[in-house]
Design a protein around this motif. Sequence first.
Motif, mmCIF file in Angstrom:
data_model
loop_
_atom_site.group_PDB
_atom_site.id
_atom_site.type_symbol
_atom_site.label_atom_id
_atom_site.label_comp_id
_atom_site.label_asym_id
_atom_site.label_seq_id
_atom_site.Cartn_x
_atom_site.Cartn_y
_atom_site.Cartn_z
ATOM 1 N N SER A 1 0.800 -1.223 0.000
ATOM 2 C CA SER A 1 0.000 0.000 0.000
ATOM 3 C C SER A 1 0.834 1.275 0.000
ATOM 4 O O SER A 1 0.280 2.368 -0.114
ATOM 5 C CB SER A 1 -0.943 0.008 1.205
ATOM 6 N N THR B 1 0.531 4.528 -8.261
ATOM 7 C CA THR B 1 0.198 3.126 -8.036
ATOM 8 C C THR B 1 0.558 2.309 -9.276
ATOM 9 O O THR B 1 0.637 2.843 -10.386
ATOM 10 C CB THR B 1 -1.305 2.976 -7.754
ATOM 11 N N ILE C 1 -9.845 2.826 -2.837
ATOM 12 C CA ILE C 1 -9.002 3.659 -1.976
ATOM 13 C C ILE C 1 -9.887 4.561 -1.126
ATOM 14 O O ILE C 1 -10.707 5.319 -1.650
ATOM 15 C CB ILE C 1 -8.023 4.496 -2.820
ATOM 16 N N ILE D 1 -5.447 8.489 2.159
ATOM 17 C CA ILE D 1 -3.997 8.389 2.089
ATOM 18 C C ILE D 1 -3.397 8.932 3.385
ATOM 19 O O ILE D 1 -3.788 10.003 3.868
ATOM 20 C CB ILE D 1 -3.441 9.146 0.857
ATOM 21 N N SER E 1 -10.687 9.742 -1.784
ATOM 22 C CA SER E 1 -11.117 8.396 -2.177
ATOM 23 C C SER E 1 -11.130 8.252 -3.692
ATOM 24 O O SER E 1 -11.300 9.229 -4.430
ATOM 25 C CB SER E 1 -12.506 8.095 -1.614
ATOM 26 N N PHE F 1 -3.417 6.417 -9.016
ATOM 27 C CA PHE F 1 -3.394 7.411 -7.939
ATOM 28 C C PHE F 1 -1.933 7.775 -7.755
ATOM 29 O O PHE F 1 -1.084 6.888 -7.639
ATOM 30 C CB PHE F 1 -3.968 6.777 -6.667
ATOM 31 N N ARG G 1 1.076 6.287 2.313
ATOM 32 C CA ARG G 1 0.499 4.939 2.356
ATOM 33 C C ARG G 1 -0.996 5.029 2.096
ATOM 34 O O ARG G 1 -1.707 5.812 2.738
ATOM 35 C CB ARG G 1 0.744 4.272 3.711
ATOM 36 N N LEU G 2 -1.465 4.244 1.148
ATOM 37 C CA LEU G 2 -2.878 4.243 0.794
ATOM 38 C C LEU G 2 -3.662 3.330 1.723
ATOM 39 O O LEU G 2 -3.188 2.254 2.101
ATOM 40 C CB LEU G 2 -3.065 3.770 -0.650
ATOM 41 N N VAL H 1 -6.442 1.060 1.380
ATOM 42 C CA VAL H 1 -7.036 0.503 0.167
ATOM 43 C C VAL H 1 -7.484 -0.934 0.384
ATOM 44 O O VAL H 1 -6.787 -1.735 1.016
ATOM 45 C CB VAL H 1 -6.027 0.596 -1.016
#
Length: 342
Positions: free
Chosen positions: A13, A34, A45, A48, A292, A312, A327-328, A330
């Motif tokens: 992530s 990504t 998502i 973040i 998002s 993203f 860091r996502l 997700v």
Amino acid sequence: MISDHVTLGSSSSYLLNQNGQPNLAADIGLANRTPRLLPDQIWDIAGIELLLERTDLAPLLTMADDQPTPLIEIRVQKEMFPSLFANPFETRTHSLAGSEDFRRGKFQNCFDTNVNGVPTIVSRGSDRCVWTSAIYQAPLDLSFAAASWELASSRLIDAAQFEYNIKLNIWHNAQTDRPPDATLMLANHTDADDARSVPIASQDATGVRAFQLVFAAEVRAEAAFSETHQIDTPAAKASIGTPLLRGIRLVQNVENHLCYHSLAEMIQAASFYQMLPLAGGFQQLMLMLDTSAVLVGRPSADDASSDDYEFFEVTVHDPRFQRVQARLVVNERLILRDAREA
């Protein structure tokens, strides 16, 4: 077949820099995005998490007087319309569709009616037909980046049954009682199954204060489309042409509102933040932005370097950061298909 949603672990992530490391401040001005998702792979998502480090972050709390480039920029690319990829956070869409918009314009050998519940321009028999929209004025300058349109797709309409062109007339001031300053051809001698989205790169598409769309079609054969009337006469049963156009969209570029010029902006936008202070300032800022997006994988383009996919990305523009980590949050979904359908 049903597959659970899975929250991606830390190793998957984090956004990574060009060297595969999590410190995005090492790549000033470069987009860190990504990976390209595979077909039937979906990332949902929810936000973040960012970690920002500098010996003293206090000077970055306010926006500089000379309005420099942003500290950090977030971009999301989505397939907004078929084959048209853009950032929904930095675009505005102008849609001409529906009976009200159609009837504001002028019809030549065509008319509008509902086809399967959708207002549609329909030809009268097999011949050339033209719909010219009203002239729409804008209160400020517009810059068009792309166009997309929707045809009345039907298994009864063969791709070679008609061809069409779409023109965009442009005025650079509010005086529209004269010929347009420029005319851009969005589609020219296009069949029904050709691309329905195009970028607009012409300089004439900037500084637009008024515009008009013209759709023209050469119908080679009538479709099996007719209206039902109470009176049973040969005229009432006659075919009335081919369903053609459902709408045209013009995509305008606007400023990306996910460009942050100060840490104060980021703190205001965050659902959570924490500062780690030191004497005379603070060195670390952790925050959560609820940006998002749903990224959907698609088949790779023939050109491996093509940007025609959903992603993203985060770009660090300010070299004063010593470390930036992203860091996502997700969830991943997979669509499993019957092998016989592949």
